[in-house]
Structure formats: C-alpha cells, structure tokens
Scaffold this motif. Structure first.
Motif, PDB file in Angstrom:
ATOM      1  N   TRP A  10      34.591  50.365  36.047  1.00  0.00           N
ATOM      2  CA  TRP A  10      35.664  50.085  36.986  1.00  0.00           C
ATOM      3  C   TRP A  10      37.026  49.989  36.322  1.00  0.00           C
ATOM      4  O   TRP A  10      38.048  50.125  36.980  1.00  0.00           O
ATOM      5  N   ASP A  50      42.777  54.053  41.557  1.00  0.00           N
ATOM      6  CA  ASP A  50      43.075  53.002  42.541  1.00  0.00           C
ATOM      7  C   ASP A  50      42.237  53.095  43.823  1.00  0.00           C
ATOM      8  O   ASP A  50      41.787  52.062  44.325  1.00  0.00           O
ATOM      9  N   LYS A  56      38.981  51.399  43.172  1.00  0.00           N
ATOM     10  CA  LYS A  56      39.097  49.947  43.063  1.00  0.00           C
ATOM     11  C   LYS A  56      39.258  49.292  44.435  1.00  0.00           C
ATOM     12  O   LYS A  56      38.761  48.187  44.663  1.00  0.00           O
ATOM     13  N   VAL A  57      39.941  49.984  45.338  1.00  0.00           N
ATOM     14  CA  VAL A  57      40.053  49.471  46.705  1.00  0.00           C
ATOM     15  C   VAL A  57      38.672  49.425  47.360  1.00  0.00           C
ATOM     16  O   VAL A  57      38.301  48.438  48.008  1.00  0.00           O
ATOM     17  N   LYS A 108      35.799  49.183  45.876  1.00  0.00           N
ATOM     18  CA  LYS A 108      35.035  48.127  45.215  1.00  0.00           C
ATOM     19  C   LYS A 108      35.349  46.767  45.823  1.00  0.00           C
ATOM     20  O   LYS A 108      34.450  45.973  46.131  1.00  0.00           O
ATOM     21  N   ARG A 109      36.629  46.498  46.017  1.00  0.00           N
ATOM     22  CA  ARG A 109      37.017  45.206  46.580  1.00  0.00           C
ATOM     23  C   ARG A 109      36.520  45.041  48.019  1.00  0.00           C
ATOM     24  O   ARG A 109      36.078  43.961  48.411  1.00  0.00           O
ATOM     25  N   LEU A 110      36.586  46.128  48.783  1.00  0.00           N
ATOM     26  CA  LEU A 110      36.104  46.052  50.162  1.00  0.00           C
ATOM     27  C   LEU A 110      34.607  45.777  50.208  1.00  0.00           C
ATOM     28  O   LEU A 110      34.138  44.935  50.997  1.00  0.00           O
ATOM     29  N   GLU A 116      32.690  44.433  47.808  1.00  0.00           N
ATOM     30  CA  GLU A 116      32.377  43.104  47.282  1.00  0.00           C
ATOM     31  C   GLU A 116      32.779  42.013  48.262  1.00  0.00           C
ATOM     32  O   GLU A 116      32.084  40.996  48.383  1.00  0.00           O
ATOM     33  N   GLY A 117      33.866  42.231  48.984  1.00  0.00           N
ATOM     34  CA  GLY A 117      34.261  41.245  49.982  1.00  0.00           C
ATOM     35  C   GLY A 117      33.298  41.189  51.142  1.00  0.00           C
ATOM     36  O   GLY A 117      33.042  40.116  51.707  1.00  0.00           O
ATOM     37  N   GLN A 152      29.613  40.242  49.351  1.00  0.00           N
ATOM     38  CA  GLN A 152      29.632  39.082  48.462  1.00  0.00           C
ATOM     39  C   GLN A 152      28.763  39.312  47.225  1.00  0.00           C
ATOM     40  O   GLN A 152      28.168  38.388  46.686  1.00  0.00           O
ATOM     41  N   GLU A 200      28.680  41.732  43.412  1.00  0.00           N
ATOM     42  CA  GLU A 200      29.442  42.585  42.514  1.00  0.00           C
ATOM     43  C   GLU A 200      28.879  44.000  42.524  1.00  0.00           C
ATOM     44  O   GLU A 200      27.663  44.204  42.498  1.00  0.00           O
ATOM     45  N   ALA A 219      47.832  44.016  46.455  1.00  0.00           N
ATOM     46  CA  ALA A 219      46.466  43.910  45.933  1.00  0.00           C
ATOM     47  C   ALA A 219      46.441  43.894  44.411  1.00  0.00           C
ATOM     48  O   ALA A 219      45.368  43.831  43.811  1.00  0.00           O
TER      49      ALA A 219
END
Length: 209
Positions: A92, A97, A100-101, A103-105, A107-108, A111, A113, A171
């Motif tokens: 990662w 970018d 990475k967006v 990934k964050r979505l 993981e959010g 919950q 990784e 972000a």
C-alpha cells in the motif's frame, strides 16, 4: 455568403437537377462535421445516459492514460504500454491515490485491514472505476442538454481535476493546491482536459442518434 452556401447545398446550385446536391449535407453529417450543436434525433433515457456516460468515462481514461504514457516515454521511460498501465504494486505504500482511497473505504466498511496482496488489484480497479463513475455523472448532465457538443467535456475535465485538489487533501492524500508547482498543476490539468475531451467526444458520438 452563408445563405448562398446553404442554397447551393439544398440543390439551388443546379436548376437542371435540383436534387443533385441534396446528398452533401448527409455526407457531411456522417463525417461528424455538422452534428455538433444540433439537437438529438431522440431524447436519451436516464439509463441510456448513464450507460453511455460510463463508456465515455472509460474512453476518457484511455485518452488520459495515453497522454501520461507519452510523457513518461519522453522523459526516458522504456516500459511498454501494458507494463506501464498495469505496473505491479507490491504494497500500500506504493499504491496510487485511487487505490489508497479504495483501501480506506473497504477498511471503514469491514473494520478489517486490507492485506498488501490486494494493493494492485484494488488500485487498478479503482483507477478505471473512478473514470467510469465520473463518466456516468457526465452522461446525466450532458444527456440533458438539448444541443450536445463534445467540447462540453473540457469544463468537465477541469471540474474533475479541481475536485481532486479539493477532496483528497482532506484525506491526507494530496497537499493543499498552493503547495504544488505550477508545472505540476498544469500537467495534471492538461491530462484531465484530455480525459474530459475524450469522454465528451465519445459520449457525443454514441448518444447523438
């Protein structure tokens, strides 16, 4: 002068054969010269506008990537288009970018990784999905215009570029826009203008009938 030209094209230039020149507008229209700015022959349904917009977004992404690849080659890059477009992403930290967006979505939402082994796949999928999603929005907007024009893609591309510099700093993926050099901003804007023009032209071609 304009009236005389139209009179000639409509057949007024040959009294012996008034229909002789009537085929010319049809030929010109097939060439795509007279269709810009003319009304559509049929209205687009919302679904058609979205589908055509997604296809236009893919075309725009191809155009933008081609522009960036040519710049890469001019600076001494040697990778083939395929190797450049689908370059490996080991983790990662190396992910672009859009990845990475994604990934964050994920993981959010889950919950959990997201492992590094998904970095390449998610980055690639997000890159193309991002262009397609913007294309769908463009399809909705441009599909409602009574007189379509491929040049509508230019302000659209500029808006896509501006949105990145407005949203991604929040972000932590971009710096604030004033921290970038004028050359960096110009290169990014020009690539997005190519994206917008490619998307606008594609949408105009596939939705005008």
């Amino acid at each position: 002068m304009t009236g005389a030209i139209l009179y000639f094209l409509e057949g007024g230039g040959d009294s012996a054969n008034p229909g002789k020149h009537r085929q010319l507008p049809e030929v010109v229209e097939v060439m795509g010269i007279m269709t810009a700015g003319r009304r559509r022959r049929r209205p687009l349904t919302p679904l058609s506008a979205v589908v055509d917009g997604v296809l236009a977004g893919v075309a725009g992404t191809v155009c933008m990537d081609a522009t960036r690849y040519l710049r890469y080659r001019r600076t001494g890059g040697t990778d083939s288009p395929k190797d450049w477009e689908f370059a490996p992403v080991e983790d990662w930290e190396e992910a672009p970018d859009p990845g990475k967006v994604a990934k964050r979505l994920l993981e959010g939402f889950t919950q959990r990784e997201v492992p590094d082994r998904w970095a390449w796949l998610l980055s690639t999928a997000m890159h193309w999905s991002y262009g397609s999603a913007w294309g769908a929005l463009y399809g909705i907007a441009a599909g409602s215009v009574r007189r379509p024009n491929p040049l509508l893609g230019l302000p659209f591309g500029a808006a896509v570029c501006a949105s990145a510099y407005l949203v991604l700093p929040q972000a932590g993926l971009y710096q604030q826009v004033w921290k970038y050099s004028p050359k960096t901003l110009a290169d990014d804007l020009s690539a997005h203008l190519v994206f917008g023009l490619g998307a606008g032209t594609c949408f105009w071609l596939i939705s005008r009938h």
